[in-house]
Design an enzyme around this catalytic site. Structure first.
Site, PDB file in Angstrom:
ATOM      1  N   HIS A  61       0.823  -1.206   0.000  1.00 50.08           N
ATOM      2  CA  HIS A  61       0.000   0.000   0.000  1.00 50.08           C
ATOM      3  C   HIS A  61       0.858   1.258   0.000  1.00 50.08           C
ATOM      4  O   HIS A  61       0.564   2.221  -0.695  1.00 50.08           O
ATOM      5  CB  HIS A  61      -0.914  -0.020   1.230  1.00 50.08           C
ATOM      6  CG  HIS A  61      -1.988   1.002   1.190  1.00 50.08           C
ATOM      7  ND1 HIS A  61      -3.267   0.718   0.794  1.00 50.08           N
ATOM      8  CD2 HIS A  61      -1.967   2.321   1.490  1.00 50.08           C
ATOM      9  CE1 HIS A  61      -3.980   1.822   0.846  1.00 50.08           C
ATOM     10  NE2 HIS A  61      -3.228   2.805   1.268  1.00 50.08           N
ATOM     11  N   HIS A 130     -10.649   2.014  -2.223  1.00 52.06           N
ATOM     12  CA  HIS A 130     -10.895   1.538  -0.860  1.00 52.06           C
ATOM     13  C   HIS A 130     -11.688   0.238  -0.963  1.00 52.06           C
ATOM     14  O   HIS A 130     -12.813   0.140  -0.481  1.00 52.06           O
ATOM     15  CB  HIS A 130     -11.644   2.601  -0.046  1.00 52.06           C
ATOM     16  CG  HIS A 130     -11.068   2.804   1.312  1.00 52.06           C
ATOM     17  ND1 HIS A 130     -11.823   3.083   2.416  1.00 52.06           N
ATOM     18  CD2 HIS A 130      -9.785   2.759   1.760  1.00 52.06           C
ATOM     19  CE1 HIS A 130     -11.029   3.215   3.463  1.00 52.06           C
ATOM     20  NE2 HIS A 130      -9.801   3.020   3.090  1.00 52.06           N
ATOM     21  N   ASN A 131     -11.070  -0.737  -1.606  1.00 52.42           N
ATOM     22  CA  ASN A 131     -11.797  -1.945  -2.011  1.00 52.42           C
ATOM     23  C   ASN A 131     -12.078  -2.895  -0.852  1.00 52.42           C
ATOM     24  O   ASN A 131     -13.224  -3.273  -0.616  1.00 52.42           O
ATOM     25  CB  ASN A 131     -11.004  -2.680  -3.093  1.00 52.42           C
ATOM     26  CG  ASN A 131     -10.689  -1.777  -4.263  1.00 52.42           C
ATOM     27  OD1 ASN A 131     -11.445  -0.862  -4.546  1.00 52.42           O
ATOM     28  ND2 ASN A 131      -9.578  -2.014  -4.928  1.00 52.42           N
ATOM     29  N   HIS A 132     -11.031  -3.295  -0.163  1.00 50.14           N
ATOM     30  CA  HIS A 132     -11.233  -4.289   0.883  1.00 50.14           C
ATOM     31  C   HIS A 132     -12.140  -3.774   2.010  1.00 50.14           C
ATOM     32  O   HIS A 132     -13.063  -4.486   2.428  1.00 50.14           O
ATOM     33  CB  HIS A 132      -9.889  -4.760   1.442  1.00 50.14           C
ATOM     34  CG  HIS A 132     -10.044  -5.850   2.448  1.00 50.14           C
ATOM     35  ND1 HIS A 132     -10.310  -7.149   2.092  1.00 50.14           N
ATOM     36  CD2 HIS A 132     -10.039  -5.813   3.787  1.00 50.14           C
ATOM     37  CE1 HIS A 132     -10.447  -7.873   3.185  1.00 50.14           C
ATOM     38  NE2 HIS A 132     -10.286  -7.085   4.234  1.00 50.14           N
ATOM     39  N   SER A 586      -3.831  -1.177  -6.574  1.00 45.63           N
ATOM     40  CA  SER A 586      -4.388  -2.018  -5.512  1.00 45.63           C
ATOM     41  C   SER A 586      -4.343  -3.460  -5.997  1.00 45.63           C
ATOM     42  O   SER A 586      -4.919  -3.787  -7.035  1.00 45.63           O
ATOM     43  CB  SER A 586      -5.838  -1.597  -5.230  1.00 45.63           C
ATOM     44  OG  SER A 586      -6.517  -2.595  -4.495  1.00 45.63           O
TER      45      SER A 586
END
Lengths: 793, 159
Positions: A61, A130-132, A586
């Site tokens: 990240h 901000h996927n997870h 990401s």
């Protein structure tokens, strides 16, 4: 595990990996060995906070190890090596283009380009994912995603004022019948929560959310993608930041709690009361609004020398980053806390939201405190930046971290990744027509990737700040699908006499990426640029953002696709003369389904584009304006149905993606732009998902007029079928409505280019398309609109 | 003190229809639905203070009603209560806490915000005997977990 940790320097690789798993660091074996060897050489065991700091600072990240690392790419017998994939593709294009209007690229929280004609302003632009977090808690995940990217804009240079939010989402199909694992949330649930989160945060912050898109595909059922972006205005003389030894480290905004500590590991953990506060972050827009107001006032009075946001890694990455050239002394007992039971190392890496770090000269602290108190914004002084290039963090008498900055930021080992490309089978057979064209058009208009997004868009405040000139919904009834947003940021510049603005648009095409990642990148950049053309933006000054999302980079096929897409980005940026100014990636977007099978997402590249609009009063929309006006198609319609929505609805057995002629596209777009500036064009709409028939339908029902076209005159490749003309998605095409009084001038401006009259606007509310006297379809635009205007939510 | 606020009949049709539709898409048929907002104000104050908050701060007198002793007239409905867990930041609760201080000049120890959903099974009354004797309630719990609550951050009770 504590016992194992206590003899860290004597552990073998296997034990190190076991420890890493237990503590949730996600460091690789090579990185663990590197850390162990450092502490061996230092002659001591590490503190927990030191390993936590390394894990954060060396994480994918923060460090982007995959994209900025070495890669060995193989395609057939060809092998190509990259020492730094990112620098040799995306950054290389920016360097070679060397645009003077790029004020700050790839070195701060966002890219900044020149804005306006007087050189006083910069326009900062950034998009994040901000996927997870959104897969675990969609509302909180989306809120904190928006909050994070706004803080990127607040933290760029000495602080930019946000004037636009963007949102692009990928979800599983709402009608998916696939069985989900026990703890996975359904697509509708994620969709609803994400939209609510983006709405609540953006609206409460007073920032318009006015550009974006939604894409449905079952590849995203377990791993939704949530891209959030923000643009802001910054005075040109406030772009440079500098930390000086002796500056105070001041944290402003939210308090620190156990939020987001090792958040990534919680998706596979048992869910209970204890884990929840760490796993999920909830946003607090009002706190962030206070931070925004403080920063704008303090910036203009010159009360700090540098600032950045607390994002991933919290204090650890924010202070580590600001102090990387100086060193820092941090006293964590000064932090304002939400919980009292928090460990010192947790304070250090907590990802609690709405916090910013400022470097403040001691003499300016009283004035800053006055502003903080007047805005009711909490703050604390955590320590000071030093000149010793060491990071020393303590909690009372306990040492938490004592590391040299050069090891923290430069110690991560780079490991070459294998990349391979195996192209899928491509069929160029003549596409088979599976349904009457009129019926097919209605089916396409109601397809989730084409139908109206009004039920989402209308939840967002896209009018706040009073500068949204070209809105996401347009036309006679205020519901037509726009191509780009045009913003007039007078609320930031304070000038209503200057009508300079900017346009923001996107390009996204994972369906093409499944067939050819290189072409996907070209198509996506082309789509973003032609969307800008459609509103009359100055595309010769387009700046781009790249946001890649992919599955595990440990899979050579995933890396192979990434390499090709990155090469596509380079060629597209050079071809369109559009530098990349910022971006993000990401990885590890893959999950196991209820049967234990891995489901990687398709390679997903969002291209965000921004370009100036010299006079926002001359920007145009996509809806038809007047009966009798001629309709023109610009750009060549080519063979191939690969990646089309039509293929998803009715498989034509043709999955060929046509090549993209960038030079021809740039020439056509430039001519169209001159025609728009000359007032010849009243409406423009790009041909994208669903093809030309969908474009014509959308322009028609958005304007309340019909259209009659004969596609035999459309610029097209030899042998292209009626199906490909109507529903093919070959790139670089735009439909324009030309003022009949200015048609001669339009023809002069576009002479010699693939731009041809295909028909005209008509009063009768019907869309009629033919091919050399043969009727292809004839549909009532009100019926077409009713198919298109579905309630997604 | 728990303060319950709901939209008056005549204004609540859309939110009730939306809820029924949403639960139906998730596989649960619902005969009737009502929604309430809940404010749990942690303070040892006289009842009059809470009445003032209800009428002067939390409820719109034209479109909403409220009560300090529960919502009347919903016999036979299942009551689904959803709260954020204590460990999750409650933004609405924090804002209301500040507003309560502004109205009364007194700060409560804390404010938590929650929601109550009243749901009636189609064509029949809620049976006595609790969840074990009631397959509809078991299905309701499963659907609520998929639609109205996220048990990572929220707690759900059904009565």
């Amino acid at each position: 595990m504590e016992e194992l940790f206590s003899r860290f320097t004597s552990l073998n690789e296997k034990e190190l990996v076991r420890l890493d798993k237990a503590f949730g660091w996600s460091l690789s074996a090579a990185e663990l060995v590197q850390a162990r060897d450092y502490f061996r050489k230092a002659g001591r065991e590490p503190f927990r906070g030191e390993l936590e700091s390394l894990a954060q600072t060396w994480s994918e990240h923060c460090k982007h190890k995959t994209f900025s690392g070495p890669v060995r790419f193989r395609s057939g017998r060809k092998v190509k090596k990259y020492r730094n994939l990112f620098k040799e593709t995306i950054v290389r294009a920016t360097r070679e283009l060397d645009r003077s209007w790029c004020l700050s690229v790839f070195k701060d929280n966002a890219g900044i380009v020149e804005f306006g004609s007087d050189g006083k302003w910069g326009l900062a632009f950034k998009a994040e994912t901000h996927n997870h977090p959104c897969a675990v808690e969609p509302y909180g995940g989306a809120e904190t995603g928006v909050g994070g990217v706004i803080r990127d804009i607040l933290g760029v240079g000495l602080g930019a004022k946000p004037v636009l939010n963007t949102d692009n989402f990928c979800f599983g199909r709402l009608d998916s019948k696939k069985k989900l694992p026990k703890n996975a949330l359904g697509a509708e649930r994620i969709f609803r929560g994400v939209v609510d989160g983006v709405r609540d945060y953006g609206n409460r912050m007073g920032i318009p959310t006015a550009a974006g898109g939604i894409y449905f595909d079952d590849g995203y059922l377990l791993n939704p993608l949530v891209y959030v972006g923000c643009a802001g205005l910054i005075p040109a003389e406030k772009i440079e930041k500098k930390v000086r030894p002796g500056d105070l480290i001041v944290s402003i905004g939210g308090r620190t709690g156990r939020d987001g500590i090792h958040g990534a590991t919680f998706s596979s953990a048992n869910i209970d009361e204890e884990t929840s506060s760490s796993a999920v972050q909830i946003g607090h827009a009002i706190n962030e609004k206070k931070v925004l107001d403080v920063i704008m006032r303090a910036r203009d009075r010159g009360l700090y020398g540098a600032l950045t946001d607390c994002g991933a890694g919290g204090f650890s990455s924010a202070i580590g980053e600001l102090g990387s050239e100086t060193g820092a002394r941090v006293r964590l007992e000064n932090a304002r806390l939400k919980d009292t039971g928090i460990e010192p190392w947790e304070i250090w890496v907590s990802e609690s939201q709405e916090r910013m770090i400022l470097a403040v000269s001691p003499g300016k602290m009283p004035a800053l405190e006055d502003i903080l108190n007047s805005e009711n914004c909490e703050y604390c002084v955590l320590g000071e930046f030093t000149g010793d290039k060491r990071l020393l963090v303590t909690f009372n008498s306990e040492t938490v971290v004592d590391l040299p900055m050069d090891f923290l930021h430069g110690g991560v080992p780079s490991v070459e990744k294998a990349a391979v490309h195996r192209p899928p089978r491509i069929s160029r057979r003549p596409p088979a027509s599976r349904a009457p064209h009129g019926r097919a058009l209605r089916e396409l208009l109601s397809h989730p990737n084409i139908c109206s997004r009004h039920s989402v868009i209308t939840q967002y405040d896209h009018e706040v700040q009073g500068g949204t000139v070209i809105k996401p919904l347009q036309g006679r009834y205020g519901d037509g699908p726009g191509d780009a947003a045009v913003i007039w940021p007078h609320a930031a510049t304070g000038s209503v006499r200057d009508h300079a603005g900017f346009a923001v648009a996107h390009g996204f095409n994972p369906a093409a990426g499944r067939l050819d990642p290189y072409l996907m990148a070209l198509y996506s950049v082309d789509e973003a640029v032609r969307n800008l053309v459609c509103v009359g933006a100055e595309i010769s000054r387009t700046a781009l953002l790249d946001n890649f999302c992919a599955a595990s980079p440990a899979a050579p096929e995933v890396m192979g696709s990434l390499v090709l897409a990155a090469e596509g980005c380079y060629d597209a940026a050079m071809g369109y003369g559009a530098p990349f100014i910022s971006g993000k990636d990401s990885f590890y977007n893959q999950s196991r389904d209820a049967y234990g099978k891995d489901h990687p997402i398709p390679l997903s590249l969002l291209i965000s584009a921004v370009a100036p609009v010299a006079d926002v009063r001359r920007a145009i929309t996509m809806d038809l304006k007047r009966a009798g006006n001629p309709l023109y198609l610009a750009g060549v319609s080519r063979k191939g149905m690969g990646g089309s929505v039509y293929n998803e609805v009715h498989d034509t057995r043709n999955n060929y993606l046509c090549p993209l002629d960038i030079k021809a596209a740039v020439g056509t777009y430039g001519a169209l732009l001159r025609a728009i500036k000359a007032g010849c064009v009243l409406a423009a709409h790009d041909v994208s998902q669903g093809g030309l028939a969908v474009t014509l339908a959308e322009m028609s029902f958005s304007g309340g007029f019909g259209a009659v076209v004969d596609l035999s005159s459309a610029p097209s490749e030899k042998g292209v079928s009626a199906l490909e003309l109507l529903f093919g998605e070959s790139p670089s095409r735009i439909v324009v409505e030309v003022s009949r009084e200015k048609e001669t001038e339009f023809r002069r401006l576009t002479g010699g280019l693939p731009v041809a009259r295909i028909g005209s606007v008509q009063e009768r509310p019907e869309l009629e398309a033919g091919l050399g006297g043969r009727g292809l379809l004839k549909e009532d635009i009100l019926v077409l609109k009713s198919d298109w205007k579905r309630e997604l939510l | 003190m728990l303060i319950e606020i709901w939209t008056r009949d005549g204004y609540s049709g859309n939110e009730e229809a939306g809820l029924i539709d949403r639960l139906s898409r998730a596989g649960l048929e619902v005969g009737a639905a009502k929604l309430s907002r809940l404010y749990n104000i942690d303070a040892a104050w006289p009842r009059g203070h809470f009445k003032r908050l209800l009428s002067g701060l939390l409820a719109d007198p034209i479109t909403e009603k409220g009560s300090l002793s529960g919502r009347p007239g919903l016999d036979g409905f299942y009551r689904v209560e959803v709260w954020l867990k204590r460990s999750a930041t409650d933004v609405v609760g924090e804002s209301v806490r500040e507003a309560v201080h502004d109205v009364l000049g007194l700060a409560p120890r804390g404010v938590r915000f929650g929601r109550a959903y009243y749901l009636a099974a189609p064509g029949r009354r809620k049976p006595a005997g609790g969840a074990a004797a009631d397959p509809y309630q078991a299905r309701l719990r499963a659907v609520v977990a998929r639609t109205l609550a996220n048990e990572i951050v929220q707690t759900v009770t059904i009565a």
